[in-house]
Design a protein around this motif. Structure first.
Motif, mmCIF file in Angstrom:
data_model
loop_
_atom_site.group_PDB
_atom_site.id
_atom_site.type_symbol
_atom_site.label_atom_id
_atom_site.label_comp_id
_atom_site.label_asym_id
_atom_site.label_seq_id
_atom_site.Cartn_x
_atom_site.Cartn_y
_atom_site.Cartn_z
ATOM 1 N N LEU A 1 15.353 72.169 59.643
ATOM 2 C CA LEU A 1 15.235 70.897 60.376
ATOM 3 C C LEU A 1 15.976 70.964 61.702
ATOM 4 N N GLU A 2 17.186 71.464 61.649
ATOM 5 C CA GLU A 2 17.993 71.554 62.868
ATOM 6 C C GLU A 2 17.335 72.486 63.886
ATOM 7 N N MET A 3 16.816 73.602 63.406
ATOM 8 C CA MET A 3 16.180 74.553 64.305
ATOM 9 C C MET A 3 14.944 73.942 64.959
ATOM 10 N N TYR A 4 14.080 73.311 64.122
ATOM 11 C CA TYR A 4 12.873 72.697 64.680
ATOM 12 C C TYR A 4 13.224 71.560 65.640
ATOM 13 N N GLY A 5 14.257 70.798 65.290
ATOM 14 C CA GLY A 5 14.666 69.711 66.174
ATOM 15 C C GLY A 5 15.123 70.218 67.518
ATOM 16 N N ASP A 6 15.901 71.314 67.533
ATOM 17 C CA ASP A 6 16.351 71.901 68.799
ATOM 18 C C ASP A 6 15.174 72.434 69.612
ATOM 19 N N LEU A 7 14.259 73.104 68.942
ATOM 20 C CA LEU A 7 13.094 73.648 69.644
ATOM 21 C C LEU A 7 12.226 72.532 70.213
ATOM 22 N N LEU A 8 12.085 71.462 69.435
ATOM 23 C CA LEU A 8 11.226 70.361 69.883
ATOM 24 C C LEU A 8 11.844 69.621 71.066
ATOM 25 N N THR B 1 6.092 68.371 73.666
ATOM 26 C CA THR B 1 4.652 68.177 73.513
ATOM 27 C C THR B 1 4.029 69.201 72.563
ATOM 28 N N ASP B 2 4.844 69.995 71.900
ATOM 29 C CA ASP B 2 4.334 71.032 70.998
ATOM 30 C C ASP B 2 3.975 70.388 69.650
ATOM 31 N N SER B 3 2.686 70.104 69.469
ATOM 32 C CA SER B 3 2.242 69.409 68.255
ATOM 33 C C SER B 3 2.427 70.255 67.005
ATOM 34 N N ASP B 4 2.180 71.545 67.100
ATOM 35 C CA ASP B 4 2.349 72.407 65.927
ATOM 36 C C ASP B 4 3.803 72.431 65.463
ATOM 37 N N LEU B 5 4.717 72.457 66.417
ATOM 38 C CA LEU B 5 6.132 72.454 66.076
ATOM 39 C C LEU B 5 6.529 71.120 65.433
ATOM 40 N N ALA B 6 6.018 70.034 65.991
ATOM 41 C CA ALA B 6 6.307 68.716 65.415
ATOM 42 C C ALA B 6 5.745 68.611 63.998
ATOM 43 N N ARG B 7 4.576 69.193 63.784
ATOM 44 C CA ARG B 7 3.994 69.157 62.436
ATOM 45 C C ARG B 7 4.854 69.938 61.446
ATOM 46 N N ARG B 8 5.396 71.074 61.894
ATOM 47 C CA ARG B 8 6.273 71.841 61.009
ATOM 48 C C ARG B 8 7.557 71.070 60.695
ATOM 49 N N LEU B 9 8.055 70.339 61.686
ATOM 50 C CA LEU B 9 9.240 69.511 61.452
ATOM 51 C C LEU B 9 8.938 68.438 60.406
ATOM 52 N N ALA B 10 7.785 67.790 60.547
ATOM 53 C CA ALA B 10 7.389 66.766 59.572
ATOM 54 C C ALA B 10 7.228 67.371 58.185
#
Length: 267
Positions: free
Chosen positions: A10-17, A22-31
């Motif tokens: 979660l922390e990693m995806y949050g930092d990347l996002l 605007t990276d939808s694939d990354l946001a989907r992985r976070l969800a």
């Protein structure tokens, strides 16, 4: 340990996002990570924590669906999260809330199934949601409504099985719907109708176990078909048939207990 790894993700995806908003694939992985944490929390008996994680997942999925209205996967994600939230409310006895969340999922699933007829998984998700709604309606003695909802699920699954006869999940779900319909007729007192429905499920369940002899869910479903059939046959004094079906269930249950000695349902 698994939850700790997911929290780090979660922390990693949050930092990347934060760098790529605007990276939808990354946001989907976070969800998805929030969703899986919610599943774990629910499994370990922490429903409040599970609801928080699932709500976080749903917020992201809702934003993705609004930003990408032509991508049905985001609505499918929302619907799956809504059904998971519903299971928590149902387990806590909050049936009204559960039905509200399931109806939200049902509406999303019905629309994306209608507009994407090539996606069998959308139809399958819709059938699963309808099956759960029907079960809650039955628990609340809303028998006519439950029968109507089960029939909708049955029709979808019959079509899926006709188009994809090798997909065992659709066959399994169809068995469970036939058993659910049979259980409703048993409650109503129409034992002949109950027997007809369960016998339809039994044919499918036998095929599943013949083709997948070590899948415990399929064995359990078959054993329950035999037991449900025997129960209705007993009510109309078909005792010989009832005894025969009880005997058919016994070796399956013994095998399940041997393979899964800690599962109380099999005892």
């Amino acid at each position: 340990e698994a939850r700790a790894a997911l929290t780090r993700a979660l922390e990693m995806y949050g930092d990347l996002l934060a760098d790529r908003p605007t990276d939808s694939d990354l946001a989907r992985r976070l969800a998805k990570t929030h969703f899986v944490i919610g599943e774990l929390d629910q499994e370990f008996g922490m429903p409040d924590d599970a609801l928080r994680s699932l709500t976080a997942a749903l917020d992201i999925q809702n934003q993705l669906a609004r930003s990408n209205p032509s991508n049905p996967n985001y609505d499918a994600d929302q619907a799956r999260t809504a059904t998971r939230i519903a299971t928590i409310h149902r387990a806590s006895g909050r049936h009204d809330e559960a039905l509200e969340w399931l109806d939200r999922a049902r509406r999303l699933q019905a629309e994306i199934a209608r507009t994407n007829p090539e996606r069998a998984d959308f139809e399958g998700d819709l059938a699963e949601t309808l099956k759960t709604i029907a079960a809650i309606q039955s628990d609340r003695d809303q028998l006519a409504a439950s029968l109507t909802t089960f029939d909708l699920a049955r029709e979808i699954l019959q079509n899926l099985v006709a188009d994809r006869p090798a997909e065992s999940q659709y066959l399994f779900d169809l068995v469970e719907v036939y058993r659910g319909i049979g259980g409703l007729h048993f409650k109503i007192g129409d034992h002949a109708a109950a027997i007809r429905s369960i016998q339809q499920g039994l044919v499918v369940a036998e095929k599943l176990v013949d083709e997948n002899p070590m899948v415990t869910d399929f064995m359990w479903s078959l054993a329950r078909c035999y037991s449900s059939l025997a129960r209705s046959q007993t009510e109309i004094h078909e005792f010989d048939e009832a005894i025969r079906n009880h005997r058919e269930a016994r070796p399956i249950l013994r095998k399940l207990i041997r393979l899964n000695p800690t599962v109380p349902d099999y005892l």
